[in-house]
Design a protein around this motif. Structure first.
Motif, PDB file in Angstrom:
ATOM      1  N   ARG A 125       4.784 113.305  -3.894  1.00 19.93           N
ATOM      2  CA  ARG A 125       5.023 112.012  -2.689  1.00 19.93           C
ATOM      3  C   ARG A 125       4.886 112.844  -1.476  1.00 19.93           C
ATOM      4  O   ARG A 125       5.263 113.917  -1.368  1.00 19.93           O
ATOM      5  N   ARG A 126       4.510 111.840  -0.366  1.00 26.09           N
ATOM      6  CA  ARG A 126       4.383 112.349   0.692  1.00 26.09           C
ATOM      7  C   ARG A 126       5.711 112.451   1.331  1.00 26.09           C
ATOM      8  O   ARG A 126       6.622 111.620   0.978  1.00 26.09           O
ATOM      9  N   PRO A 127       6.007 113.391   2.441  1.00 25.46           N
ATOM     10  CA  PRO A 127       7.588 113.362   3.152  1.00 25.46           C
ATOM     11  C   PRO A 127       7.860 112.202   3.554  1.00 25.46           C
ATOM     12  O   PRO A 127       8.967 111.872   3.658  1.00 25.46           O
ATOM     13  N   TRP A 128       6.905 111.464   4.011  1.00 23.08           N
ATOM     14  CA  TRP A 128       7.430 110.332   4.985  1.00 23.08           C
ATOM     15  C   TRP A 128       7.966 109.342   3.990  1.00 23.08           C
ATOM     16  O   TRP A 128       8.865 108.507   4.478  1.00 23.08           O
ATOM     17  N   VAL A 129       7.508 109.275   2.887  1.00 19.14           N
ATOM     18  CA  VAL A 129       7.963 108.169   1.823  1.00 19.14           C
ATOM     19  C   VAL A 129       9.451 108.582   1.514  1.00 19.14           C
ATOM     20  O   VAL A 129      10.384 107.798   1.242  1.00 19.14           O
ATOM     21  N   ARG A 130       9.589 109.816   1.195  1.00 17.21           N
ATOM     22  CA  ARG A 130      10.983 110.431   0.850  1.00 17.21           C
ATOM     23  C   ARG A 130      11.979 109.979   1.916  1.00 17.21           C
ATOM     24  O   ARG A 130      13.092 109.538   2.050  1.00 17.21           O
ATOM     25  N   ARG A 131      11.428 110.127   3.208  1.00 21.69           N
ATOM     26  CA  ARG A 131      12.322 109.949   4.344  1.00 21.69           C
ATOM     27  C   ARG A 131      12.668 108.262   4.451  1.00 21.69           C
ATOM     28  O   ARG A 131      13.662 107.983   4.885  1.00 21.69           O
ATOM     29  N   VAL A 132      11.733 107.389   4.459  1.00 20.93           N
ATOM     30  CA  VAL A 132      11.959 106.214   4.503  1.00 20.93           C
ATOM     31  C   VAL A 132      12.693 105.766   3.494  1.00 20.93           C
ATOM     32  O   VAL A 132      13.506 104.956   3.537  1.00 20.93           O
ATOM     33  N   ARG A 133      12.703 106.166   2.108  1.00 21.94           N
ATOM     34  CA  ARG A 133      13.443 105.684   1.133  1.00 21.94           C
ATOM     35  C   ARG A 133      15.081 106.133   1.406  1.00 21.94           C
ATOM     36  O   ARG A 133      16.122 105.494   1.146  1.00 21.94           O
ATOM     37  N   ARG A 134      15.136 107.401   1.774  1.00 21.79           N
ATOM     38  CA  ARG A 134      16.520 108.170   2.320  1.00 21.79           C
ATOM     39  C   ARG A 134      17.452 107.177   3.457  1.00 21.79           C
ATOM     40  O   ARG A 134      18.396 106.781   3.183  1.00 21.79           O
ATOM     41  N   THR A 135      16.316 106.500   4.299  1.00 22.07           N
ATOM     42  CA  THR A 135      16.856 106.028   5.384  1.00 22.07           C
ATOM     43  C   THR A 135      17.292 104.551   5.125  1.00 22.07           C
ATOM     44  O   THR A 135      18.315 104.121   5.275  1.00 22.07           O
TER      45      THR A 135
ATOM     46  N   THR B 248       9.061  98.200   1.265  1.00 22.21           N
ATOM     47  CA  THR B 248       7.728  98.534   0.066  1.00 22.21           C
ATOM     48  C   THR B 248       6.972  99.531   0.590  1.00 22.21           C
ATOM     49  O   THR B 248       6.481  99.920   1.671  1.00 22.21           O
ATOM     50  N   ASP B 249       7.233 100.358  -0.322  1.00 24.65           N
ATOM     51  CA  ASP B 249       6.559 101.475   0.362  1.00 24.65           C
ATOM     52  C   ASP B 249       5.343 101.960  -0.482  1.00 24.65           C
ATOM     53  O   ASP B 249       5.246 101.744  -1.686  1.00 24.65           O
ATOM     54  N   PRO B 250       4.165 102.198   0.091  1.00 23.52           N
ATOM     55  CA  PRO B 250       2.961 102.413  -0.681  1.00 23.52           C
ATOM     56  C   PRO B 250       3.136 103.769  -1.546  1.00 23.52           C
ATOM     57  O   PRO B 250       3.940 104.695  -1.037  1.00 23.52           O
ATOM     58  N   GLN B 251       2.675 103.877  -2.780  1.00 26.73           N
ATOM     59  CA  GLN B 251       2.693 105.116  -3.431  1.00 26.73           C
ATOM     60  C   GLN B 251       1.586 105.664  -3.705  1.00 26.73           C
ATOM     61  O   GLN B 251       0.604 104.930  -3.878  1.00 26.73           O
ATOM     62  N   GLU B 252       1.490 106.850  -3.927  1.00 23.72           N
ATOM     63  CA  GLU B 252       0.239 107.642  -4.140  1.00 23.72           C
ATOM     64  C   GLU B 252      -0.152 107.280  -5.562  1.00 23.72           C
ATOM     65  O   GLU B 252       0.826 107.251  -6.464  1.00 23.72           O
ATOM     66  N   PRO B 253      -1.376 107.288  -5.942  1.00 30.14           N
ATOM     67  CA  PRO B 253      -1.579 107.052  -7.449  1.00 30.14           C
ATOM     68  C   PRO B 253      -1.118 108.394  -8.149  1.00 30.14           C
ATOM     69  O   PRO B 253      -1.512 109.216  -7.786  1.00 30.14           O
TER      70      PRO B 253
END
Length: 585
Positions: A246-256, A4-9
């Motif tokens: 989107r923040r870079p860490w969100v993209r990294r989490v999704r890719r992982t 679950t990842d938080p998303q920016e508004p």
């Protein structure tokens, strides 16, 4: 056997453009210019007429989630009728409004009205239209003017600050997305302006590479990095559609997460596909019962609950089948290896009744217990005294009249040398008594070394290596594979799994050892045993396929239903139709 990842508004195209506060130009906060003596500020009231809040009366309410930035909330600029005046003079805008980049001449009257005379620099006008050479925000200007946020006449240039001589702005402004979802006007580099944006849209700031203008001029007052809107506004895609960042860490989490899902799903799909293929084809002719089947029975047969009539009914049920061995539960063993005789008070009666009703059928004592495997509770095979007690208990049931000993110890880890030592001792005993020694065996690694990999995630993996299975098979008279509780979700993949297990077992079981494949004579539905998939029909067909491919002429081979008290008529029907000879009744 055995998953679950938080998303920016985000800003959408329906969000109204921020309204500039008094003193702000082009949607960017800046210091408000001081009015001349006797001059009123005259800031127009906001109309909230952004595209996302259209109402019949042109009004609307600002969204509750409008950006909370420093300073007063932005106000959308309004349009005004074009003003007229002599070339170079400051044109009048709304009441009391003055140019944001205007330099007051000495001839200006105290009332704020401009006097005729040449201005000292190009004027920037808000809220109206200016003559040639002026910079206008919020309105339309005649030819040669620089306009932001309004419709541009031919020859005008938008979203640029004025030069010192009042001429055209720089022609090299990069094409960037405008803040707040507005489509700004940009220079195409050939002296022509790009198509105008919707009314009320403000410019993006000073032309790139030009020195900053005086306070209050159109623009941000500082150079914004390419690709980022000035003033901290949310980025937007060209055409007025708001984008999201989107923040870079969100993209990294999704890719992982995607990689992990692929690593789990792809092997599972490959295994299930292979098992489905393994279930295809037709069994060889003659791969039916060899009259060497067995069946597990519950404890009720020896504890006093069953009567003569029950034995008679059992004899009728087994008539015409290939079942020649009955493993009747007579334990369990105590954790020290002993077996109280009170556990099987009616054993002698049952043995005699079976020999009378079913001549040639053997009755073996089904003994089992939970193994400690290093823990405090359970049977400790690593202790010589415990193993000696197990052998003594086996001799005790043989003295009662049982035809053999059937051992079921779980969970038994692959490679357990203490278990092999115990089997050696039991084999010596049963041979001396002319009795049978049989065991219930775990399934074999579907992939080489799988039990070792599973051991990293589970304390007690349910697989044996094929090598260990062969070591056990060489020490007993009969070995029955518990080929159920496989977690297979489909009947075809379960049947393919049984076919694979049959082949793996046949490869390492010597011809002198009787191999049996277990049949699920019960119904459960959970993650380890899906009742709709683990059917008797699929297990029988799988066993026949494995036998056909590996050793179709093997004589010491059979199937073993588990267990009598949970069996249904469907189980018995599928066993008879799938495994008995076509001529059998």
């Amino acid at each position: 056997m055995d998953r679950t990842d938080p998303q920016e508004p985000t800003t959408t195209a329906d969000t109204p453009a921020p309204e500039p506060a008094p003193g702000e130009v082009s949607g960017v906060p800046g210091p408000a210019p001081e009015p001349a003596p006797g001059e009123a500020l005259g800031v127009p009231e906001p109309t909230h007429s952004s595209p996302g809040l259209n109402t019949p009366d042109g009004g609307g309410q600002a969204p509750p989630d409008a950006p909370d930035e420093e300073g007063p909330p932005h106000r959308a600029p309004t349009r005004a009728e074009p003003a007229t005046g002599p070339a170079g003079a400051t044109p009048p805008g709304p009441a009391g409004a003055r140019g944001a980049d205007e330099e007051v001449s000495p001839e200006s009257s105290p009332g704020g009205d401009s006097q005729p005379g040449p201005p000292t620099r190009a004027a920037v006008v808000t809220g109206g239209a200016g003559p040639a050479g002026s910079v206008v925000t919020g309105g339309a200007g005649p030819a040669g003017s620089v306009v932001t946020g309004g419709a541009d006449p031919a020859g005008s240039v938008g979203a640029a600050g004025p030069d010192a001589a009042g001429g055209a702005a720089s022609r090299k402004e990069p094409a960037e997305a405008t803040p707040s979802g507005a489509a700004g006007v940009k220079d195409d580099g050939d002296g022509q302006a790009s198509p105008p944006g919707p009314p009320g849209v403000s410019g993006s700031g000073r032309a790139k590479g030009r020195p900053p203008g005086p306070a209050g001029a159109s623009g941000t007052g500082e150079d914004a990095p390419p690709g980022e809107p000035a003033g901290g506004a949310s980025p937007a895609v060209p055409g007025g559609h708001a984008g999201k960042r989107r923040r870079p860490w969100v993209r990294r989490v999704r890719r992982t997460a995607l990689v992990l899902v692929l690593l789990l799903i792809v092997p599972v799909l490959a295994v299930e596909t292979a098992l489905r293929i393994n279930y295809t084809g037709d069994p060889a002719e003659g791969t039916y019962t060899r009259d060497r089947d067995a069946m597990w029975l519950g404890h009720a047969w020896v504890d006093g609950r069953k009567k003569d009539a029950d034995v008679t009914a059992l004899a009728r049920r087994l008539e015409g089948t290939g079942i020649r061995d009955l493993y009747v539960h007579s334990g369990p063993l105590e954790h020290d290896g002993t077996l109280p005789k009170s556990a099987y008070p009616r054993a002698r009666w049952f043995i005699d009744a079976v020999h009378r009703e079913l001549p040639g059928v053997r009755v073996q004592a089904f003994l089992g217990d939970i193994l400690a495997n290093g823990g405090p509770e359970g049977l400790h095979l690593d202790r010589a005294a415990t193993r000696a007690e197990v052998v003594r208990s086996a001799g005790q049931v043989l003295d009662t009249g049982y035809d053999g000993v059937h051992l079921d110890l779980e969970p038994l880890h692959s490679g357990d040398r203490d278990y092999l030592t115990l089997l050696d001792d039991l084999r010596a005993l049963t041979r001396a008594e002319d009795a049978r020694l049989s065991v219930a065996a775990h399934q074999i690694d579907p992939l080489p070394g799988l039990h070792s990999v599973a051991g990293l995630f589970a304390d007690h993996p349910k697989w044996w290596s094929q090598k260990f299975f062969g070591q056990v098979a060489r020490r007993v008279d009969q070995i029955a594979v518990m080929s159920y509780d496989t977690a297979r979700p489909l009947e075809s993949t379960y049947g393919g799994y049984v076919a694979q297990q049959t082949s793996l077992a046949l490869e390492v079981t010597p011809p002198t050892t009787h191999l049996l494949m277990g049949l699920p004579f019960y119904y459960e539905s959970n993650f380890s045993h899906w009742g709709h998939a683990e059917t008797v029909a699929a297990a029988v067909r799988g066993a026949r396929l494995g036998l056909s491919r590996t050793d179709p002429d093997r004589e010491l081979f059979g199937v073993a239903p588990y267990i009598d008290f949970a069996a249904t008529e469907t189980n018995w029907k599928e066993y008879r139709e799938g495994w008995l000879r076509p001529t059998a009744s």
